[in-house]
Design an enzyme around this catalytic site. Sequence first.
Site, PDB file in Angstrom:
ATOM      1  CG  HIS A 473      -1.762   1.206   1.366  1.00 23.61           C
ATOM      2  ND1 HIS A 473      -3.087   1.234   0.987  1.00 23.61           N
ATOM      3  CD2 HIS A 473      -1.481   2.463   1.802  1.00 23.61           C
ATOM      4  CE1 HIS A 473      -3.572   2.456   1.186  1.00 23.61           C
ATOM      5  NE2 HIS A 473      -2.619   3.216   1.697  1.00 23.61           N
ATOM      6  CD  GLU A 474       1.511   3.708   3.636  1.00 23.81           C
ATOM      7  OE1 GLU A 474       1.771   4.756   3.026  1.00 23.81           O
ATOM      8  OE2 GLU A 474       0.430   3.524   4.244  1.00 23.81           O
ATOM      9  CG  HIS A 477       0.316   6.244  -0.652  1.00 22.98           C
ATOM     10  ND1 HIS A 477      -0.725   6.907  -1.275  1.00 22.98           N
ATOM     11  CD2 HIS A 477      -0.219   5.682   0.463  1.00 22.98           C
ATOM     12  CE1 HIS A 477      -1.833   6.732  -0.562  1.00 22.98           C
ATOM     13  NE2 HIS A 477      -1.557   5.994   0.493  1.00 22.98           N
TER      14      HIS A 477
HETATM   15 ZN   LIG Z   1      -2.761   5.280   2.072  1.00 22.01          ZN
END
Ligand SMILES: [Zn+2]
Length: 681
Positions: A473-474, A477
């Site tokens: 997830h990170e 980003h």
């Molecule tokens: Zn996030």
Amino acid sequence: MTTSSIESNPLLEAWTGPFEAPPFERIEPRHFRPAFEAALKDARGEIDAVAASPAPPTFANTIEALERSGRKLEKVSRVFFNLAGAATNDELQAIERDIAPVLARHRNETFLNDSLFKRIDALKAEGDKLGLSAEQARVLARYHLDFTRAGAGLPPEAKARLAAISERLATLGAEFGQNVLADEKAWLMLLNEDDLDGLPDFFIASAARVAAERGHPGRYAVTLSRSSIEPFLQFSTRRDLRESAFRAWAARGENGGATDNRAIAAEMVRLRAERARLIGYETYAHYRLADTMAKTPRAALDLLESVWTPGVRRALKEQEALQEIVAGEGGNFKVAPWDWRYLAEKRRKAEFDFDEGELKPYLQLDRMIEAAFYAAGRLFGLEFAERFDLELYDPDVRAWAVLGRDGAPVALFIGDYFARPSKRSGAWMSVFRGQQKLDGPQSPIVVNVMNFAKGGEGEPSLLSFADARTLFHEFGHALHGMLSDVTYPIISGTHVAGDFVEFPSQLYEHWMSEPEMLRRFALHYKTGEPMPEALLSKLITARRFNQGWAAVEYTASALVDLRLHLDPSPGDVDVVAFERQELARIGMPDAIAMRHRSPHFQHIFSAGYSAAYYSYLWSEVLDADGFEAFEEAGDIFDAVVARRLHDFVYAAGGSRDYEAAYAAFRGRAPSPQALFRKRGL
Ligand SMILES: [Zn+2]
């Protein structure tokens, strides 16, 4: 003789080392106050010069000049806030409390400057006559909206009040986060050998290490960090210990005394509502959502409610199954929130014949980092070369040079993976420098911060499935920041609407759990063997397991957040009572707790997600629907779909309208059906 006033300050010098990275080894807390002071003075001067210019406004002398202003302040702030989050100490915390209102004041002086707004307004009125590119037009519209939403053009007394409100909110937000950290640090549950029943080896090893670090060698420590408390609640057979740990976790920010957040939260809700009213919005939620992809609270509520009803229905069925386990074991208690993870784990084991503990030896941190890099290579042609020559801010922090298809440097990626007491909880992506090319290309320096438990002595760090997903997830980003290819800083990378920003990150999670990826990277840390096919297929069928619970704990938090900010004049709100009433109204099952209760809900009180926690679900509509584009193409790395994803999403920053960008990637508007399929609702 040297004095502090003429001594060199590394924060204010040009950084000439590799990647022009901050010279962490020379930066000390005492450098920040003078650096902020000098940088603020420069920024003020640059902005005032634009406002006072006698020349008629042009895009170049106004918007581009503003985009160039405050570079030094940006540099100092980035270093400061990254350290304040990931490696703080008493000195940095004191500066953080003092600097938050100063920065808010600086922002107010900019956004409430009449002559500046007149120039921007005049440019906006000229519209098409300016002959701007599509990206420039987005940038101008962004400036105009930011100024209007900050209160530009309002009468002086309203502006003064808005300025006071922002400063106060900045101070309160910083205190709120510090209080949660203080409550987390203050609590430690020490276990003896005979308290360890049910706990897997990986947990015991890291609990032993934490206990030793905190001065209790030979014992085992449970902390309130998610990577400690969650597995404890999942595996410990000791209902009494689970209950006391859970209660401490749920009570963060609500313990009375100096770290209690209830009054802070109430004041913040009140001030936000007042701010929205002054700017002409019905409520803070209306104000907040006007600048998102959802556009109105109604649209966000519709989505949340459409998930809530089937989510609760499913959660109650799950609860019945858990209650049967209790009865089957001769237990005589009703399932409570501190039982859910433990019983669900038992049920998972019974129904799918595997437990999280069985999975964990296959999920080594280093292999999962490699997996995240590999997918980025297949999709976007990136390569990662670890750099050992950079001095970072902690010996555990790592860095990689990121290269593009042509071998040219794209970014520097920093990975800070392990929990430590100086780090706030959670996981996040941030930048030390954003991408832009206003004055030639500037490559980004992006950081991922996690709170994983280190491995025991001589052992690798092993992740839970949820941890591995967080890592992806990170990293999603991070890719959004690293692949950004825009000219202007204000729309670079993750500078997009709050309900769009989780799309690139949540989409990236899909690659983590694909069989093709797990076969290659989920290797047993002792034998190097890949995860057995039988375990893999059980893992995949178990994907929808416990999804009722997950939908409920999240959606309850998102609904409370939105409703709290939908009151036009909240008065002296008791956030805990409000939460209780709201949960009763929507029929929250007793056995499930909110994912984040208001007194420690950092997303909405110290991290910019106020009235916007729904964004994760909004983005999930996009990620579920978006990943199906790869499935439809028959290849999770399909080059054509990956190219469109790169161009219209990961590289685009805020340069495009979000609905249009999504449609350009997907070939049509998003549909929520994929989300319901994914969650089995
Ligand atoms: Zn996030």
